[in-house]
Design an enzyme around this catalytic site. Structure first.
Site, PDB file in Angstrom:
ATOM      1  N   ASP A 222     -84.572 -51.363  37.892  1.00 41.44           N
ATOM      2  CA  ASP A 222     -84.128 -52.736  37.653  1.00 41.44           C
ATOM      3  C   ASP A 222     -82.607 -52.855  37.831  1.00 41.44           C
ATOM      4  O   ASP A 222     -81.851 -51.979  37.388  1.00 41.44           O
ATOM      5  CB  ASP A 222     -84.513 -53.098  36.210  1.00 41.44           C
ATOM      6  CG  ASP A 222     -84.348 -54.570  35.891  1.00 41.44           C
ATOM      7  OD1 ASP A 222     -85.031 -55.376  36.528  1.00 41.44           O
ATOM      8  OD2 ASP A 222     -83.545 -54.908  34.991  1.00 41.44           O
ATOM      9  N   GLU A 283     -84.139 -52.099  42.977  1.00 50.13           N
ATOM     10  CA  GLU A 283     -84.032 -53.559  42.959  1.00 50.13           C
ATOM     11  C   GLU A 283     -82.546 -53.871  43.068  1.00 50.13           C
ATOM     12  O   GLU A 283     -81.826 -53.919  42.077  1.00 50.13           O
ATOM     13  CB  GLU A 283     -84.597 -54.150  41.672  1.00 50.13           C
ATOM     14  CG  GLU A 283     -84.698 -55.665  41.759  1.00 50.13           C
ATOM     15  CD  GLU A 283     -84.182 -56.433  40.559  1.00 50.13           C
ATOM     16  OE1 GLU A 283     -84.457 -57.625  40.462  1.00 50.13           O
ATOM     17  OE2 GLU A 283     -83.478 -55.858  39.706  1.00 50.13           O
TER      18      GLU A 283
HETATM   19  C1  NOJ Z   1     -84.624 -58.085  37.289  1.00 56.39           C
HETATM   20  C2  NOJ Z   1     -86.012 -58.299  36.777  1.00 56.39           C
HETATM   21  O1  NOJ Z   1     -86.909 -58.286  37.849  1.00 56.39           O
HETATM   22  C3  NOJ Z   1     -85.990 -59.589  36.017  1.00 56.39           C
HETATM   23  O2  NOJ Z   1     -87.268 -60.044  35.694  1.00 56.39           O
HETATM   24  C4  NOJ Z   1     -85.124 -59.410  34.795  1.00 56.39           C
HETATM   25  O3  NOJ Z   1     -85.014 -60.634  34.109  1.00 56.39           O
HETATM   26  C5  NOJ Z   1     -83.728 -58.935  35.179  1.00 56.39           C
HETATM   27  N1  NOJ Z   1     -83.737 -57.909  36.181  1.00 56.39           N
HETATM   28  C6  NOJ Z   1     -83.003 -58.395  33.978  1.00 56.39           C
HETATM   29  O4  NOJ Z   1     -83.565 -57.175  33.593  1.00 56.39           O
END
Ligand code: NOJ
Length: 559
Positions: A222, A283
């Site tokens: 993440d 991500e």
């Molecule tokens: C990316 C995640 O996919 C999202 O759902 C989340 O709110 C943010 N990062 C913070 O962790």
């Protein structure tokens, strides 16, 4: 518990260049909304286990589970209070082990979500930091700073939270006085770690090992572009129209700092010490493919989400360009390209591809949004877009429910909304609830078979019966049948491991290429185009003549 990769004899070979993640179709499970075994209205791990056979039939290679770890759920689990346990909402560690074993027994790999940029404010470390006070080693694990202004009453800089409002919150010290501020790029319940602190790095090595030892096949990381912040935390004002997770700017003091790559080099080594081709997927919402590719250099992560592809308009020229650039740029660093059209943060592509107004990522759509999509057009384009995507070489991500053609849910009542974005912007941005509504499994029964009680953490639309899995499984023309056919053909023809050759002179509004013995033609224009010669393997809509109609993709067996 298992430390080997798969118990299934179909485990692919591990010679360099043939690792499973290079070509895998990875299905994202958003556990809250997948299947609810205990009937409390929130999906859980036993619910996942109960439906693994459905995923096997669908034909995916791996699942990625969004967070199910201990969490107060202020950001649907992306606020983790204990990284090495399962939240009771989702079950227990035993439930996790059972799910993992059941997936592996079916030849399905399992990737879990890792959230290293921030913890929950309920994490023991953050609670200790609050108690310990300014200057303590406990505070040094996070980004606490004194405020500006005469009495420290102003935040340390002007950064804004991705979810709206300031990125800083002031704490009350033990003596009851207003004290320091802490940084949270997301909700105030999600304090950012200080990744220059070796203790933080050591803790995450422990967490990685904890899940690797249980047998997971990898991690989706993440906010992989956010861990490091520019020294001195300088002021920064993003452009007004930037998307929520990244925006188009380079030189943002909190996204894509070069120091972040050292962390992933360390993790690469750590994973390499395990058997079974464990993988890391970033991500990293970076504005260009070239920048995204920095995360998948040979000694870093294995995959990165291709968000430039996801963000592309339904336009042939744009798609040809982004596909070309993706294949070229990722190949240059020895990584596969990935492809993705939907996830739990974006408007579902069955709606997004028919939006007629600008919709920055993270803003969502609701009753008062301009340019609302026409459902039939969105679904037709989504089917064509997926038929195009699944013919591309590399690895593809699917988001639960897209195989049913689920649209974004627009009419969620205000008082049912849950996304912190909605609250932090005072309702100005709808946020992401519309793509997170629990899945319909059966046309009949409470909550369409999501559970047996009818409870649902977000309301399901009244007209979803025809999109239920059991209905679609019986219908050859359904989106589920289309996905099942595409995945079977993709596997049989090894398209993930193939290569792409563009078809010359196909027309400005057409995306046409060959991958192995398959010719793919996608018509994004207004007028029908000629159907190339050969046997039609699969078409995103029924064909009535020897032309490809608008918003249709066809796979044809090439000689
Ligand atoms: C990316 C995640 O996919 C999202 O759902 C989340 O709110 C943010 N990062 C913070 O962790």
């Amino acid at each position: 518990m298992t430390t080997t990769a798969l118990e299934d004899a179909s485990a692919p070979p591990t010679a360099p260049g043939t690792e499973w993640w290079r070509t895998a179709v990875i299905y994202q499970i958003y556990p809250r909304s997948f299947a609810d075994a205990n009937g409390d209205g929130v999906g859980d791990l036993p619910g996942v286990t109960a439906h693994l056979d459905d995923l096997k039939i669908l034909g995916i290679d791996a699942i990625w589970l969004s967070p199910f770890m201990t969490s107060p759920q202020r950001d649907a689990g992306y606020d983790v209070a204990d990284y090495c346990d399962v939240d009771p909402l989702f079950g227990t560690l035993d439930d996790f082990d059972r799910m993992l074993q059941a997936a592996h027994a079916r030849g399905i790999r399992v990737i879990v979500d890792l959230v290293p940029n921030h913890s929950s404010d309920q994490h023991a470390w953050f609670q200790a930091a609050l108690a310990a006070g300014p200057g303590s080693p406990e505070r040094a694990r996070y980004l606490f700073r004194d405020g500006r202004g005469e009495n420290g009453e102003l935040p340390p800089n002007n950064w804004e939270s991705v979810f709206g409002g300031p990125a800083w919150t002031r704490v009350t010290e033990a003596d009851g006085r207003p004290g320091q501020w802490y940084l949270h790029l997301f909700d105030s319940s999600q304090p950012d770690f200080d990744w220059t602190n070796p203790e933080v790095r050591a803790e995450f090595r422990r967490i990685l090992r904890f899940w690797l030892d249980r047998g997971v096949d990898g991690f989706r990381v993440d906010v992989a572009h956010g861990l490091m912040k520019a020294p001195g935390l300088p002021d920064y004002t993003p452009p007004a129209d930037s998307g929520s997770m990244g925006g188009d700017e380079t030189d943002v003091p909190y996204w894509g700092r070069p120091e972040v790559h050292d962390v992933y080099r360390e993790w690469h080594e750590l994973l390499a010490a395990y058997d079974g081709d464990r993988a890391l997927c970033a991500e990293a919402w970076m504005p260009t493919i070239a920048q995204t590719a920095l995360w998948v250099r040979p000694d870093e992560m294995h995959q990165a989400f291709n968000f430039p592809y996801l963000m592309s308009d339904w336009n042939a020229q744009t798609l040809r360009h982004v596909i070309d650039e993706s294949l070229r740029t990722f190949a240059a660093v020895g990584a596969p390209s990935t492809w993705v059209l939907s996830n739990h943060d974006v408007v579902r592509h069955a709606s997004r591809l028919a939006l007629t107004a600008e919709n920055p990522q993270g803003h969502g759509i609701g009753p008062n949004s301009p340019g609302k999509p026409i459902a039939e057009l969105g679904l037709r384009r989504a089917r064509a877009a997926t038929t195009l995507m699944l013919a591309l070489p590399g690895s593809a991500y699917l988001y639960q429910g897209e195989e049913l053609g689920l649209p974004e849910v627009i009419d969620i009542p205000d008082d049912a909304r849950q996304d912190p974005t909605w609250f932090r912007t005072g309702g100005e941005r709808y946020g992401r609830d519309g793509c997170r509504v629990p899945l319909p499994w059966t046309a009949d029964g409470p909550s369409y078979g999501f559970n047996t009680t009818g409870a649902s953490w977000l309301p399901q639309p009244a007209e979803w019966a025809h999109l239920a899995r059991d209905v679609e499984a019986r219908d050859e023309a359904s989106t589920l049948s289309l996905y099942t056919r595409l995945l079977a053909e993709r596997r049989a023809r090894a398209l993930g491991a193939g290569s792409l050759v563009w078809m010359p002179d196909a027309g400005a509004d057409v995306v046409a290429f060959r991958n192995g013995n398959v010719t793919v033609i996608a018509n994004l224009g207004d007028r029908p185009v000629p159907l190339p010669a050969g046997r039609v393997i699969v078409s995103s809509e029924p064909l009535e003549s020897d032309t490809v109609p608008r918003d249709v993709t066809v796979w044809i067996e090439a000689d």
